[in-house]
Write a protein that holds these residues in place. Structure first.
Motif, short mmCIF file in Angstrom:
data_model
loop_
_atom_site.label_atom_id
_atom_site.label_comp_id
_atom_site.label_asym_id
_atom_site.label_seq_id
_atom_site.Cartn_x
_atom_site.Cartn_y
_atom_site.Cartn_z
N ALA A 65 1.04 12.55 6.05
CA ALA A 65 1.59 11.80 4.92
C ALA A 65 2.14 10.45 5.35
O ALA A 65 1.94 9.44 4.67
N VAL A 66 2.82 10.42 6.49
CA VAL A 66 3.37 9.15 6.99
C VAL A 66 2.24 8.17 7.32
O VAL A 66 2.28 6.98 6.95
N LEU A 67 1.22 8.65 7.99
CA LEU A 67 0.11 7.77 8.34
C LEU A 67 -0.63 7.29 7.09
O LEU A 67 -1.03 6.12 7.00
N SER A 68 -0.81 8.17 6.11
CA SER A 68 -1.53 7.79 4.88
C SER A 68 -0.74 6.77 4.08
O SER A 68 -1.30 5.74 3.62
N LEU A 69 0.55 7.01 3.88
CA LEU A 69 1.36 6.07 3.11
C LEU A 69 1.51 4.74 3.85
O LEU A 69 1.57 3.68 3.21
N HIS A 70 1.53 4.78 5.15
CA HIS A 70 1.59 3.53 5.91
C HIS A 70 0.29 2.74 5.73
O HIS A 70 0.33 1.50 5.57
N ALA A 71 -0.85 3.41 5.72
CA ALA A 71 -2.12 2.71 5.51
C ALA A 71 -2.21 2.15 4.10
O ALA A 71 -2.70 1.03 3.88
N VAL A 72 -1.73 2.91 3.11
CA VAL A 72 -1.77 2.43 1.72
C VAL A 72 -0.83 1.24 1.54
O VAL A 72 -1.13 0.28 0.80
N ASP A 73 0.30 1.26 2.24
CA ASP A 73 1.30 0.21 2.09
C ASP A 73 0.84 -1.12 2.67
O ASP A 73 1.46 -2.17 2.40
N GLN A 74 -0.23 -1.13 3.45
CA GLN A 74 -0.71 -2.37 4.04
C GLN A 74 -1.48 -3.24 3.05
O GLN A 74 -1.68 -4.44 3.30
N HIS A 75 -1.88 -2.69 1.91
CA HIS A 75 -2.60 -3.46 0.90
C HIS A 75 -1.65 -3.82 -0.25
O HIS A 75 -0.65 -3.13 -0.49
N ARG A 76 -2.01 -4.87 -0.97
CA ARG A 76 -1.11 -5.37 -2.01
C ARG A 76 -0.94 -4.35 -3.13
O ARG A 76 0.19 -4.04 -3.53
N THR A 77 -2.04 -3.84 -3.64
CA THR A 77 -1.94 -2.86 -4.73
C THR A 77 -1.27 -1.57 -4.24
O THR A 77 -0.45 -0.97 -4.94
N GLY A 78 -1.60 -1.15 -3.04
CA GLY A 78 -0.99 0.05 -2.49
C GLY A 78 0.49 -0.11 -2.25
O GLY A 78 1.28 0.83 -2.45
N ALA A 79 0.93 -1.32 -1.84
CA ALA A 79 2.35 -1.56 -1.62
C ALA A 79 3.13 -1.44 -2.92
O ALA A 79 4.25 -0.92 -2.95
N VAL A 80 2.53 -1.94 -4.03
CA VAL A 80 3.20 -1.82 -5.32
C VAL A 80 3.32 -0.36 -5.73
O VAL A 80 4.37 0.10 -6.23
N LEU A 81 2.26 0.41 -5.51
CA LEU A 81 2.29 1.83 -5.85
C LEU A 81 3.33 2.58 -5.02
O LEU A 81 4.10 3.40 -5.55
N VAL A 82 3.38 2.31 -3.73
CA VAL A 82 4.36 2.97 -2.86
C VAL A 82 5.77 2.60 -3.28
O VAL A 82 6.69 3.44 -3.30
N ARG A 83 5.98 1.35 -3.67
CA ARG A 83 7.32 0.92 -4.09
C ARG A 83 7.74 1.63 -5.37
O ARG A 83 8.91 2.01 -5.52
N LEU A 84 6.83 1.86 -6.27
CA LEU A 84 7.19 2.48 -7.55
C LEU A 84 7.48 3.98 -7.43
O LEU A 84 8.24 4.52 -8.24
N VAL A 85 6.87 4.63 -6.45
CA VAL A 85 7.01 6.09 -6.39
C VAL A 85 7.93 6.58 -5.27
O VAL A 85 8.33 7.75 -5.27
N SER A 86 8.31 5.68 -4.36
CA SER A 86 9.07 6.19 -3.20
C SER A 86 10.26 5.35 -2.77
O SER A 86 11.10 5.86 -2.02
N HIS A 87 10.35 4.11 -3.19
CA HIS A 87 11.45 3.28 -2.70
C HIS A 87 12.77 3.72 -3.32
O HIS A 87 12.88 3.93 -4.53
#
Length: 281
Positions: A96-118
């Motif tokens: 999970a850490v590796l997957s979310l880190h990979a998703v967070d490297q992209h612009r759209t993925g960073a927005v998604l990670v911010r909305l569900v986990s920050h």
């Protein structure tokens, strides 16, 4: 004058007789030496410092052996018996850490990670409670993700092998949530003793570091393992006091809460007083 021949002959016969008697009697017995008793050296009783050192060495050896059995031997035996299912939480958490880190490297993925986990101190508390479980697996902004994977894997794997799957998840979420809620209290207190400045409310609070160090502290408390606590928990405590920021304060709270949970889990229940069922006369 008489001739000396008879004297020489007589003297010769006398010396021959003396030698014969000596040979017949045998060699003279040697004088037995007189043995004198020698006193044995007195043994000096061990001093107080020496006795204390020996007692400490025995105590240290017994505790190290007991801790090795409970922290190393028994978990390894459990891992051999259960296989990969015994460390399933550690595998899923690392993935999970590796997957979310990979998703967070992209612009759209960073927005998604911010909305569900920050998680921050300036967002409503119900939203914090919803985001807390997923925020454990989002790497902190100021820490690299890959170097922390081995520690995260070891912490969750050891916890599942020692505590079990359900208790591992409960302790990890509880100590992380305790740190997050305490941060909101410290921000409300303000920049006084043990408080935080108002700008700390805008700091993104993610990462599994509080949960991992809390799991180590909980295991060390339950298993009475001071060596594990010294090497896995004490460095985090020292860094938290050296750098008293939001993450450091949360780590202190998480460790304290994990230790308290460990003492409560190992507390022996009081035996009820025996009830006299005899009827009165």
């Amino acid at each position: 004058m008489g001739s000396p021949w008879p004297e020489r002959v007589w003297g010769l016969s006398v010396s021959v007789d003396a030698e014969a008697r000596v040979r017949a009697a045998g060699p003279e017995p040697a004088l037995a030496g007189v043995r004198r008793p020698v006193a044995a050296p007195a043994l000096r009783p061990p001093g107080r410092a020496e006795r204390s050192l020996k007692s400490f060495v025995r105590f240290l050896g017994r505790n190290l052996l007991r801790e090795f059995r409970s922290i190393v031997a028994e978990p390894v035996r459990e891992l051999v018996r259960r296989g990969l299912s015994g460390i399933l939480i550690a595998i899923l958490a690392s993935a999970a850490v590796l997957s979310l880190h990979a998703v967070d490297q992209h612009r759209t993925g960073a927005v998604l990670v911010r909305l569900v986990s920050h998680v921050r101190g300036d967002i409503p508390l119900p939203l914090v409670l919803l985001r807390t479980p997923l925020s454990l697996f989002v790497p902190a902004r100021d820490m690299p993700a890959l170097p922390g994977i081995p520690v995260l894997f070891l912490g969750f794997a050891l916890a599942q092998l020692v505590l079990g799957r359900r208790r591992t998840l409960v302790v990890a979420c509880a100590v992380s949530l305790a740190g997050t809620l305490s941060a909101r209290v410290m921000i409300a207190v303000g920049p006084r003793w043990w408080g935080l400045p108002p700008e700390a409310a805008h700091v993104v609070d993610t990462g599994a570091s509080a949960a991992v160090v809390g799991l180590f502290a909980h295991i060390a408390t339950v298993k009475r393992a001071p060596v594990l606590f010294f090497f896995a928990v004490t460095p985090t405590v020292i860094r938290s006091f050296e750098k008293p920021n939001l993450a450091g304060r949360e780590h202190i709270v998480a460790i304290t809460f994990a230790v308290v949970l460990g003492f409560l889990a190992t507390r022996k229940p009081k035996k009820p007083a025996p009830v006299d069922t005899a009827r009165p006369a």
